[in-house]
Design a protein around this motif. Structure first.
Motif, short mmCIF file in Angstrom:
data_model
loop_
_atom_site.label_atom_id
_atom_site.label_comp_id
_atom_site.label_asym_id
_atom_site.label_seq_id
_atom_site.Cartn_x
_atom_site.Cartn_y
_atom_site.Cartn_z
N ASP A 85 0.85 -1.19 0.00
CA ASP A 85 0.00 0.00 0.00
C ASP A 85 0.89 1.24 0.00
N THR A 86 0.31 2.40 0.21
CA THR A 86 1.06 3.65 0.04
C THR A 86 1.56 4.25 1.34
N ALA A 87 1.50 3.51 2.44
CA ALA A 87 1.93 4.04 3.75
C ALA A 87 3.44 3.93 3.89
N HIS A 88 4.14 5.05 3.74
CA HIS A 88 5.59 5.04 3.85
C HIS A 88 6.04 4.69 5.27
N ARG A 89 7.12 3.91 5.35
CA ARG A 89 7.78 3.47 6.59
C ARG A 89 6.99 2.41 7.37
N LYS A 90 5.76 2.12 6.96
CA LYS A 90 4.98 1.08 7.63
C LYS A 90 4.03 0.41 6.64
N ALA A 91 4.50 0.24 5.42
CA ALA A 91 3.66 -0.28 4.34
C ALA A 91 3.26 -1.74 4.60
N LYS A 92 2.10 -2.10 4.10
CA LYS A 92 1.62 -3.48 4.18
C LYS A 92 1.68 -4.12 2.80
N ILE A 93 2.07 -5.37 2.76
CA ILE A 93 2.18 -6.09 1.49
C ILE A 93 0.80 -6.44 0.97
N ILE A 94 0.56 -6.13 -0.29
CA ILE A 94 -0.70 -6.48 -0.95
C ILE A 94 -0.53 -7.74 -1.79
N GLU A 95 0.63 -7.83 -2.45
CA GLU A 95 0.85 -8.93 -3.41
C GLU A 95 2.35 -9.13 -3.61
N VAL A 96 2.75 -10.36 -3.87
CA VAL A 96 4.13 -10.65 -4.28
C VAL A 96 4.08 -11.33 -5.63
N LYS A 97 4.56 -10.65 -6.66
CA LYS A 97 4.50 -11.20 -8.02
C LYS A 97 5.57 -12.29 -8.20
N GLY A 98 6.83 -11.93 -8.02
CA GLY A 98 7.91 -12.91 -8.01
C GLY A 98 8.31 -13.53 -9.33
N ASP A 99 7.86 -12.96 -10.45
CA ASP A 99 8.15 -13.58 -11.76
C ASP A 99 9.65 -13.62 -12.05
N ARG A 100 10.37 -12.56 -11.75
CA ARG A 100 11.81 -12.54 -12.04
C ARG A 100 12.56 -13.52 -11.15
N VAL A 101 12.08 -13.70 -9.94
CA VAL A 101 12.70 -14.68 -9.05
C VAL A 101 12.50 -16.09 -9.59
N GLY A 108 9.51 -2.66 -0.60
CA GLY A 108 8.68 -3.02 -1.73
C GLY A 108 8.43 -1.80 -2.59
N VAL A 109 7.39 -1.87 -3.40
CA VAL A 109 6.99 -0.74 -4.23
C VAL A 109 5.49 -0.59 -4.09
N SER A 110 5.04 0.65 -3.91
CA SER A 110 3.63 0.88 -3.64
C SER A 110 2.79 0.84 -4.92
N THR A 111 1.49 0.85 -4.73
CA THR A 111 0.57 0.91 -5.86
C THR A 111 0.70 2.23 -6.61
N ASP A 112 1.35 3.21 -5.97
CA ASP A 112 1.66 4.48 -6.65
C ASP A 112 3.05 4.48 -7.28
N LYS A 113 3.68 3.29 -7.31
CA LYS A 113 5.01 3.12 -7.90
C LYS A 113 6.11 3.87 -7.15
#
Length: 238
Positions: free
Chosen positions: A105-121, A138-143
């Protein structure tokens, strides 16, 4: 062949000697025929030092810029660890949280994970490479680059465990297991042979520093979800 996630905390990678020792352990695991994902924290007091730097130049410390600053600690470790592995003849590649596709999500310094894509891994694992991932970010939904709170390299590891369907998780720290108390403070503390998820959740909530609270919460949620899915499938069969 097993897929193993190994997470190394700041004390385990605090200096070049310790990074080399960790690289030896990762190389040993890989040479035994396993696929390996390594999650690393910043070296020693690196995050504290970065916060001190911010304190020396800014009173406002916008969350976005703090996240840009603090994520560099884990990135340094990931790059150094990958170099050490390559020197040992192990094909390896480092990734930031955003490169892995850890969406928050977009909460800096305390963000919560929404999804892990992992394709490159997944692609790199299929090529026989060890994947070294910078934890805590991570990276937020706002990039935008985000961090997930202190101790969140544990959260990165637990999120990868479930998204990548791994066979085992190994959390490395400066003690040999989970004890009834901090063995550095209480010499007579006993090491526990096993700990239930709910017990670990209670310990983390009470201030135990073995695992970050949010990483245990996520593990409990994911495990319960898998049990519910399995139970529903079994009921459908009958």
């Amino acid at each position: 062949m097993a897929l193993i996630v190994q997470k190394y905390g700041g004390t385990s990678v605090a200096d070049p000697d310790r990074i080399n020792a960790v690289a030896d352990n990762v190389a040993f695991t890989k040479k035994r025929g396993n696929d390996v994902i390594v999650v690393v924290s910043a070296m020693g007091k690196a995050t504290d030092n970065l916060i001190a730097l911010a304190d020396s130049v800014s009173r406002t410390q916008p969350g976005r810029e703090m996240d840009m600053l603090l994520t560099t600690g884990e990135r340094v470790t990931a790059a150094l660890m990958t170099m050490a592995l390559i020197d040992r003849g192990i094909e390896a590649i480092s990734f930031t949280g955003s490169q892995v596709g850890i969406i928050t999500d977009t909460a800096h310094r305390k963000a919560k994970i929404i999804e892990v894509k992992g394709d490159r891994v997944r692609q790199s694992l299929s090529e026989g490479k060890v994947c070294v991932i910078a934890g805590f970010q991570g990276v937020s939904t706002d990039k935008e680059v985000t961090t997930m709170g202190r101790g969140a390299s544990d959260l990165t590891a637990s999120a990868l465990v479930f998204s990548m369907d791994t066979d085992a998780t190994e959390i490395y720290t400066d003690v040999t297991g989970v004890f009834t108390a901090d063995p550095r403070i209480v010499p007579q503390a006993r090491k526990l042979a096993k700990v239930h998820f709910d017990e670990m959740l209670e310990m983390a909530g009470a201030g135990s520093k073995v695992l970050a609270l949010r990483s245990v919460e996520r593990s409990v949620e994911e495990t319960r979800a898998k049990i519910a899915i399995a139970a529903a499938a079994l009921a459908k069969e009958h």
